[in-house]
Design a protein around this motif. Structure first.
Motif, mmCIF file in Angstrom:
data_model
loop_
_atom_site.group_PDB
_atom_site.id
_atom_site.type_symbol
_atom_site.label_atom_id
_atom_site.label_comp_id
_atom_site.label_asym_id
_atom_site.label_seq_id
_atom_site.Cartn_x
_atom_site.Cartn_y
_atom_site.Cartn_z
ATOM 1 N N GLY A 1 0.785 -1.223 0.000
ATOM 2 C CA GLY A 1 0.000 0.000 0.000
ATOM 3 C C GLY A 1 0.817 1.273 0.000
ATOM 4 N N GLY A 2 2.142 1.167 -0.111
ATOM 5 C CA GLY A 2 2.975 2.350 -0.293
ATOM 6 C C GLY A 2 3.578 2.934 0.961
ATOM 7 N N LEU A 3 3.123 2.513 2.144
ATOM 8 C CA LEU A 3 3.609 3.159 3.359
ATOM 9 C C LEU A 3 5.108 2.953 3.543
ATOM 10 N N MET A 4 5.595 1.741 3.268
ATOM 11 C CA MET A 4 7.013 1.472 3.490
ATOM 12 C C MET A 4 7.904 2.204 2.497
ATOM 13 N N SER A 5 7.357 2.592 1.361
ATOM 14 C CA SER A 5 8.152 3.391 0.416
ATOM 15 C C SER A 5 8.370 4.805 0.926
ATOM 16 N N LEU A 6 7.590 5.184 1.961
ATOM 17 C CA LEU A 6 7.689 6.525 2.533
ATOM 18 C C LEU A 6 8.377 6.535 3.888
ATOM 19 N N THR A 7 8.660 5.359 4.435
ATOM 20 C CA THR A 7 9.136 5.233 5.816
ATOM 21 C C THR A 7 10.543 4.657 5.836
ATOM 22 N N GLY A 8 11.480 5.379 6.464
ATOM 23 C CA GLY A 8 12.866 4.949 6.529
ATOM 24 C C GLY A 8 13.784 5.989 5.916
ATOM 25 N N GLN A 9 15.072 5.742 6.056
ATOM 26 C CA GLN A 9 16.067 6.658 5.499
ATOM 27 C C GLN A 9 16.215 6.445 3.990
ATOM 28 N N PRO A 10 16.592 7.475 3.262
ATOM 29 C CA PRO A 10 16.859 7.305 1.827
ATOM 30 C C PRO A 10 17.945 6.259 1.586
ATOM 31 N N ASP A 11 17.915 5.636 0.433
ATOM 32 C CA ASP A 11 18.919 4.618 0.098
ATOM 33 C C ASP A 11 20.336 5.180 0.146
ATOM 34 N N SER A 12 20.474 6.468 -0.099
ATOM 35 C CA SER A 12 21.802 7.080 -0.161
ATOM 36 C C SER A 12 22.425 7.295 1.220
ATOM 37 N N GLU A 13 21.656 7.106 2.295
ATOM 38 C CA GLU A 13 22.163 7.349 3.642
ATOM 39 C C GLU A 13 22.402 6.041 4.381
ATOM 40 N N PRO A 14 23.276 6.049 5.410
ATOM 41 C CA PRO A 14 23.513 4.834 6.192
ATOM 42 C C PRO A 14 22.209 4.298 6.781
ATOM 43 N N GLY A 15 22.029 2.995 6.672
ATOM 44 C CA GLY A 15 20.791 2.394 7.161
ATOM 45 C C GLY A 15 19.603 2.634 6.276
ATOM 46 N N GLY A 16 19.829 3.115 5.074
ATOM 47 C CA GLY A 16 18.734 3.420 4.170
ATOM 48 C C GLY A 16 17.964 2.182 3.755
ATOM 49 N N GLY A 17 16.689 2.369 3.453
ATOM 50 C CA GLY A 17 15.836 1.268 3.017
ATOM 51 C C GLY A 17 14.451 1.391 3.603
ATOM 52 N N PRO A 18 13.494 0.686 3.024
ATOM 53 C CA PRO A 18 12.120 0.764 3.511
ATOM 54 C C PRO A 18 11.973 0.119 4.890
ATOM 55 N N VAL A 19 11.103 0.700 5.724
ATOM 56 C CA VAL A 19 10.895 0.234 7.097
ATOM 57 C C VAL A 19 9.402 0.248 7.391
ATOM 58 N N LYS A 20 8.911 -0.774 8.054
ATOM 59 C CA LYS A 20 7.509 -0.769 8.468
ATOM 60 C C LYS A 20 7.331 0.079 9.720
ATOM 61 N N VAL A 21 6.118 0.526 9.941
ATOM 62 C CA VAL A 21 5.782 1.235 11.171
ATOM 63 C C VAL A 21 5.841 0.251 12.333
ATOM 64 N N GLY A 22 6.205 0.731 13.528
ATOM 65 C CA GLY A 22 6.476 -0.145 14.664
ATOM 66 C C GLY A 22 5.276 -0.794 15.311
ATOM 67 N N VAL A 23 4.049 -0.411 14.935
ATOM 68 C CA VAL A 23 2.842 -1.130 15.333
ATOM 69 C C VAL A 23 2.093 -1.504 14.064
ATOM 70 N N ALA A 24 1.068 -2.362 14.201
ATOM 71 C CA ALA A 24 0.336 -2.860 13.026
ATOM 72 C C ALA A 24 -0.598 -1.772 12.497
ATOM 73 N N PHE A 25 -0.006 -0.856 11.778
ATOM 74 C CA PHE A 25 -0.657 0.373 11.322
ATOM 75 C C PHE A 25 -1.920 0.082 10.506
ATOM 76 N N ALA A 26 -1.822 -0.787 9.508
ATOM 77 C CA ALA A 26 -2.964 -1.059 8.628
ATOM 78 C C ALA A 26 -4.079 -1.760 9.391
ATOM 79 N N ASP A 27 -3.727 -2.704 10.262
ATOM 80 C CA ASP A 27 -4.737 -3.399 11.062
ATOM 81 C C ASP A 27 -5.497 -2.424 11.963
ATOM 82 N N ILE A 28 -4.764 -1.566 12.651
ATOM 83 C CA ILE A 28 -5.400 -0.668 13.618
ATOM 84 C C ILE A 28 -6.280 0.353 12.902
ATOM 85 N N PHE A 29 -5.793 0.922 11.809
ATOM 86 C CA PHE A 29 -6.626 1.864 11.068
ATOM 87 C C PHE A 29 -7.856 1.169 10.497
ATOM 88 N N THR A 30 -7.713 -0.065 10.034
ATOM 89 C CA THR A 30 -8.870 -0.786 9.516
ATOM 90 C C THR A 30 -9.888 -1.016 10.619
#
Length: 403
Positions: free
Chosen positions: A150-179
């Protein structure tokens, strides 16, 4: 007792794990009677999703987080006699909530088409990963994969160009709770509609739909410009400076929402020349020149501790805050004042600590008065009260494994 705006509404809850139980816990907090149907001897999978556990009952913390205020009734829906019991219960209920795979309840005659013949004004809410139709309808959906699809992980995390860069999930079950929250909202709207029209409603909610629906400004950034938003770490795509900065002893979240706040920040930080710089005088310019501005703020912010910055910036009305670990969250004076940690009596463990519902009616938080139930804790009481089953009938059903 706090206000109970849904008092008199009865919910038959066939859901498990998180999205459905989060919805029904919200309804229970608002005063509805929620009958949680569970498999005899097994129950909701999350009862076993630990550690951590309660010491005596061995209920997992995960389960405790989403099941306050409910009554647990064990019924084997695969057994024809169990199905008959549920059909009888439905006739005294206002709402059925389920999160089985598409078509999964039809073989038990617990699908909407079967149940609406028993109760035409029934409100029936189905939660699935991808909805009741479409090319993915038969797939199972889980929060982690939905955050990715659903696109959230493409917006969450550091850019690929920075240390530790890459997509990251939210620390709680974001989609479940919002649903779960959308489901509760939809059910209450359907109840209001039924009051006006006398008609029932079938509600189709999908985790993927919800995840796309809550992309909010980022979705509109893309749809308006055609530019695909990228990961910015803790930075904001539309406001600058609006991110976390290192201080002398930790980190500070700086949330400058307008040009006046930016000037007051610069004056307090001893870099007023930045507020006068033609590149940074408006938010739009600061977004345009983000890469030039942010490095110029790093050194001034390192000159004070986080607490010193909090005091100084709060005095001039610049929004800011610390990054708290959960132990500090529950010791925070505001969190304590608002009563966000609550306790409820527990039949085996004395009491259980829970997180308060944030809704307040007339100054009172809306929280169901009872702890998450033990497996089958209310089976006899509910079936006796709602179906007039005798003690002898209950014993017979238990001996046959129906309940």
């Amino acid at each position: 007792m706090p206000a109970q705006p849904l008092q008199g509404i009865r919910v038959l809850d066939l859901s498990r794990i998180l999205a459905g139980p989060w919805c029904s816990q919200q309804l229970a907090d608002l005063g509805a009677e929620v009958i949680k149907i569970e498999r005899p001897g097994e129950g909701d999978d999350t009862r076993r999703w630990g550690p951590p556990w309660l010491e005596t009952s061995r209920e997992a913390a995960y389960y405790l987080g989403a099941n306050r205020g409910k009554q647990s009734v064990t019924v084997d829906m695969a057994n024809p006699e169990g199905q008959a019991l549920l059909h009888q219960l439905v006739q005294s209920c206002d709402v059925v909530l389920e999160n089985f795979k598409v078509g999964g309840l039809k073989k038990y005659r617990l699908d909407y088409d079967s149940l609406k013949t028993l109760k035409p004004d029934l409100i029936y809410c189905s939660i699935t990963g991808f909805g009741q139709d479409g090319p993915y309808a038969q797939r199972a959906g889980y929060d982690f994969m939905i955050q990715g699809m659903g696109g959230l992980m493409s917006l969450t995390g550091q850019p690929d160009s920075e240390p530790g860069g890459g997509p990251v999930k939210v620390g709680v079950a974001f989609a479940d709770i919002f649903t779960g929250m959308y489901a509760a909202n939809a059910i209450m709207a359907a109840l209001l509609q039924r009051q006006r029209t006398g008609e029932g409603t079938y509600i189709d909610l999908a985790l993927l739909d919800v995840q796309v629906g809550v992309l909010a400004n980022q979705a509109l950034n893309y749809l308006t410009s055609g530019d695909v938003p990228q990961r910015l770490g803790n930075a904001h795509p539309n406001i600058v400076p609006y991110q976390a900065f290192a201080t002398r002893d930790g980190h500070l979240i700086l949330a400058v929402g307008n040009d006046g706040q930016f000037r007051r920040f610069c004056e307090t930080a001893g870099c007023v020349e930045l507020a006068d710089d033609p590149r940074f005088q408006t938010n739009a310019l600061r977004v345009q020149h983000r890469a030039e501005l942010i490095p110029l703020l790093l050194e001034p912010l390192r000159q004070k501790t986080t607490d010193e910055w909090l005091l100084a910036l709060e005095q001039v009305g610049v929004p800011c805050g610390p990054i708290n670990t959960l132990d500090r969250v529950f010791e925070d004076p505001q969190v304590k004042h608002r009563g966000l940690k609550i306790t409820r009596p527990h039949p085996q463990d004395g009491e259980v600590q829970l997180v308060s519902n944030p809704i307040r009616f007339n100054g009172e938080a809306l929280n169901a008065p009872t702890a998450p139930p033990l497996l089958g804790e209310h089976t006899d009481a509910v079936l006796s009260r709602c179906l007039n089953l005798t003690p002898e009938a209950l014993v017979s059903l238990k001996e046959k494994g129906v309940i």
